[in-house]
Write a protein that holds these residues in place. Sequence first.
Motif, PDB file in Angstrom:
ATOM      1  N   ILE A  62      -8.015  -0.645  -2.866  1.00 53.41           N
ATOM      2  CA  ILE A  62      -7.425   0.568  -3.275  1.00 53.41           C
ATOM      3  C   ILE A  62      -9.092   0.350  -4.552  1.00 53.41           C
ATOM      4  O   ILE A  62      -9.378   0.139  -4.609  1.00 53.41           O
ATOM      5  CB  ILE A  62      -6.263   0.388  -4.260  1.00 53.41           C
ATOM      6  N   ARG A 114       0.209   4.411  -2.774  1.00 46.20           N
ATOM      7  CA  ARG A 114       0.262   5.132  -1.895  1.00 46.20           C
ATOM      8  C   ARG A 114       0.839   6.470  -2.683  1.00 46.20           C
ATOM      9  O   ARG A 114       1.233   7.600  -3.489  1.00 46.20           O
ATOM     10  CB  ARG A 114       0.669   5.475  -0.893  1.00 46.20           C
ATOM     11  N   SER A 115       2.857   5.862  -3.316  1.00 45.99           N
ATOM     12  CA  SER A 115       3.875   6.906  -3.671  1.00 45.99           C
ATOM     13  C   SER A 115       3.283   6.684  -5.441  1.00 45.99           C
ATOM     14  O   SER A 115       3.790   7.623  -5.440  1.00 45.99           O
ATOM     15  CB  SER A 115       5.070   6.362  -3.262  1.00 45.99           C
ATOM     16  N   GLU A 118      -5.589   6.061  -4.416  1.00 40.99           N
ATOM     17  CA  GLU A 118      -5.924   5.908  -3.612  1.00 40.99           C
ATOM     18  C   GLU A 118      -5.914   4.849  -2.119  1.00 40.99           C
ATOM     19  O   GLU A 118      -6.647   3.774  -3.300  1.00 40.99           O
ATOM     20  CB  GLU A 118      -7.708   6.837  -3.641  1.00 40.99           C
ATOM     21  N   VAL A 119      -6.630   4.744  -1.420  1.00 41.58           N
ATOM     22  CA  VAL A 119      -6.249   3.801  -0.905  1.00 41.58           C
ATOM     23  C   VAL A 119      -7.733   3.731  -0.283  1.00 41.58           C
ATOM     24  O   VAL A 119      -8.149   4.438   0.646  1.00 41.58           O
ATOM     25  CB  VAL A 119      -5.549   3.130   0.542  1.00 41.58           C
ATOM     26  N   GLU A 157      -8.829   1.324   4.515  1.00 39.92           N
ATOM     27  CA  GLU A 157      -7.522   1.062   5.301  1.00 39.92           C
ATOM     28  C   GLU A 157      -7.389  -0.674   5.609  1.00 39.92           C
ATOM     29  O   GLU A 157      -8.419  -1.558   5.250  1.00 39.92           O
ATOM     30  CB  GLU A 157      -7.106   2.029   6.247  1.00 39.92           C
ATOM     31  N   LEU A 193       1.052  -1.096  -0.097  1.00 38.93           N
ATOM     32  CA  LEU A 193       0.160  -0.019   0.486  1.00 38.93           C
ATOM     33  C   LEU A 193       1.124   0.751  -0.428  1.00 38.93           C
ATOM     34  O   LEU A 193       0.507   2.128  -0.739  1.00 38.93           O
ATOM     35  CB  LEU A 193      -1.286   0.225   0.712  1.00 38.93           C
ATOM     36  N   ALA A 194       2.403   0.944   0.788  1.00 35.75           N
ATOM     37  CA  ALA A 194       3.150   1.849   0.852  1.00 35.75           C
ATOM     38  C   ALA A 194       3.632   2.772  -0.487  1.00 35.75           C
ATOM     39  O   ALA A 194       3.371   3.993  -0.676  1.00 35.75           O
ATOM     40  CB  ALA A 194       4.190   2.101   1.226  1.00 35.75           C
ATOM     41  N   GLY A 197       0.162   7.212  -6.534  1.00 39.79           N
ATOM     42  CA  GLY A 197      -0.780   7.960  -6.499  1.00 39.79           C
ATOM     43  C   GLY A 197      -2.135   7.512  -6.441  1.00 39.79           C
ATOM     44  O   GLY A 197      -3.315   8.450  -6.509  1.00 39.79           O
TER      45      GLY A 197
END
Length: 113
Positions: free
Chosen positions: A95, A74-75, A79-80, A83, A70-71, A77
């Motif tokens: 996602i 996210r990097s 969207e999660v 959670e 997930l990190a 762009g």
Amino acid sequence: MINGLHAIMFSPQAEQVRAFFADVLGMPSVDAGGGWPIFALPPAELAVHPADGDGYHELYLMCDDIHATLAELRSKGVEVAQEVTDQRWGLLAAIRLPDGSELPIYEPRHPRP
């Protein structure tokens, strides 16, 4: 006998979702003709659960480390949408795809075939 699985996702924004799978998730593909990409998938598994009434189908991505995955997403762009939650069978999140739909992703705790 059976030698694979062909999954189909339907989207009103198919081009954007295809670009997401190619550019963000880095899934290789081949042109099936007319510009229709068919994406290679990692190894798959199939579970069959009981259902009340009509059956239905679900699609989940799998990973070895949900937090690292997930990190990384996210990097890029992504969207999660949901959670991480701790389920009996693994760590589950979702996602957001470019068409607004959610795609579940999980780190399994169960043995892999």
